[in-house]
Scaffold this motif. Structure first.
Motif, short mmCIF file in Angstrom:
data_model
loop_
_atom_site.label_atom_id
_atom_site.label_comp_id
_atom_site.label_asym_id
_atom_site.label_seq_id
_atom_site.Cartn_x
_atom_site.Cartn_y
_atom_site.Cartn_z
N GLN A 33 0.83 -1.21 0.00
CA GLN A 33 0.00 0.00 0.00
C GLN A 33 0.86 1.25 0.00
O GLN A 33 0.53 2.23 -0.66
CB GLN A 33 -0.94 0.00 1.19
N ALA A 34 1.96 1.24 0.73
CA ALA A 34 2.86 2.40 0.77
C ALA A 34 3.43 2.68 -0.62
O ALA A 34 3.62 3.84 -1.00
CB ALA A 34 3.98 2.17 1.77
N PHE A 35 3.70 1.63 -1.39
CA PHE A 35 4.23 1.78 -2.74
C PHE A 35 3.14 1.95 -3.80
O PHE A 35 3.43 2.20 -4.96
CB PHE A 35 5.09 0.58 -3.13
N GLY A 36 1.89 1.76 -3.41
CA GLY A 36 0.80 1.85 -4.38
C GLY A 36 0.68 0.61 -5.25
O GLY A 36 0.21 0.69 -6.38
N LEU A 37 1.12 -0.52 -4.73
CA LEU A 37 1.05 -1.78 -5.47
C LEU A 37 -0.06 -2.66 -4.93
O LEU A 37 -0.45 -2.54 -3.77
CB LEU A 37 2.38 -2.55 -5.32
N SER A 38 -0.52 -3.58 -5.74
CA SER A 38 -1.51 -4.54 -5.26
C SER A 38 -0.82 -5.62 -4.44
O SER A 38 0.40 -5.83 -4.54
CB SER A 38 -2.25 -5.19 -6.43
N ARG A 39 -1.60 -6.30 -3.63
CA ARG A 39 -1.08 -7.39 -2.80
C ARG A 39 -0.46 -8.48 -3.68
O ARG A 39 0.65 -8.94 -3.41
CB ARG A 39 -2.22 -7.94 -1.94
N SER A 40 -1.17 -8.89 -4.73
CA SER A 40 -0.68 -9.98 -5.57
C SER A 40 0.60 -9.58 -6.32
O SER A 40 1.53 -10.38 -6.43
CB SER A 40 -1.75 -10.47 -6.53
N LYS A 41 0.65 -8.36 -6.82
CA LYS A 41 1.86 -7.89 -7.52
C LYS A 41 3.04 -7.86 -6.55
O LYS A 41 4.16 -8.25 -6.90
CB LYS A 41 1.62 -6.50 -8.11
N SER A 42 2.79 -7.43 -5.31
CA SER A 42 3.86 -7.35 -4.32
C SER A 42 4.42 -8.73 -4.00
O SER A 42 5.64 -8.92 -3.95
CB SER A 42 3.35 -6.68 -3.05
N TYR A 43 3.55 -9.71 -3.78
CA TYR A 43 4.03 -11.05 -3.48
C TYR A 43 4.75 -11.65 -4.69
O TYR A 43 5.72 -12.40 -4.53
CB TYR A 43 2.91 -11.96 -2.99
N ASP A 44 4.32 -11.32 -5.89
CA ASP A 44 5.01 -11.77 -7.09
C ASP A 44 6.43 -11.19 -7.12
O ASP A 44 7.40 -11.90 -7.39
CB ASP A 44 4.22 -11.36 -8.34
N LEU A 45 6.56 -9.90 -6.82
CA LEU A 45 7.88 -9.26 -6.79
C LEU A 45 8.76 -9.86 -5.69
O LEU A 45 9.96 -10.07 -5.90
CB LEU A 45 7.73 -7.75 -6.59
N VAL A 46 8.17 -10.16 -4.54
CA VAL A 46 8.93 -10.80 -3.45
C VAL A 46 9.46 -12.15 -3.92
O VAL A 46 10.65 -12.46 -3.74
CB VAL A 46 8.06 -10.95 -2.18
N ARG A 47 8.62 -12.97 -4.53
CA ARG A 47 9.03 -14.30 -5.01
C ARG A 47 10.17 -14.21 -6.01
O ARG A 47 11.06 -15.04 -6.03
CB ARG A 47 7.85 -15.03 -5.65
N ARG A 48 10.14 -13.18 -6.87
CA ARG A 48 11.17 -13.01 -7.89
C ARG A 48 12.42 -12.29 -7.38
O ARG A 48 13.37 -12.10 -8.11
CB ARG A 48 10.61 -12.26 -9.09
#
Length: 91
Positions: A33-48
């Motif tokens: 939320q602080a970055f303005g990203l969705s939850r699913s996009k954020s977890y995808d970025l974390v995984r990668r």
């Protein structure tokens, strides 16, 4: 819909508010939320390994380092988990 000026003064994801109220780590959802990203996009970025700030895998959870999140919000420069990659290779 609230006006832009009212959200600017009381933005729960501003660096000032984060610094004053968050602990040393935060959830991926709050950081998203602080970055303005969705939850699913954020977890995808974390995984990668591409989330814009440092993350800590703790058991089955992942926490975001608040100090890293603040540096990224203030500088605009991503801060990836290069240190964790190096420590994994050293093991």
């Amino acid at each position: 819909m609230p006006s832009q000026s009212s959200t600017t003064h009381h933005d729960p994801f501003s660096p000032e508010h984060i610094r004053a109220t968050w602990s040393g780590t935060a959830s991926v959802e709050d950081a998203a939320q602080a970055f303005g990203l969705s939850r699913s996009k954020s977890y995808d970025l974390v995984r990668r390994g591409e989330f814009p700030c440092r993350v800590l895998p703790i058991g089955r959870t992942t926490r975001v380092v608040t100090a890293s999140l603040l540096r990224v919000l203030e500088s605009g420069e991503p801060e990836y988990n290069t240190a964790s990659s190096a420590s994994t290779k050293a093991s």
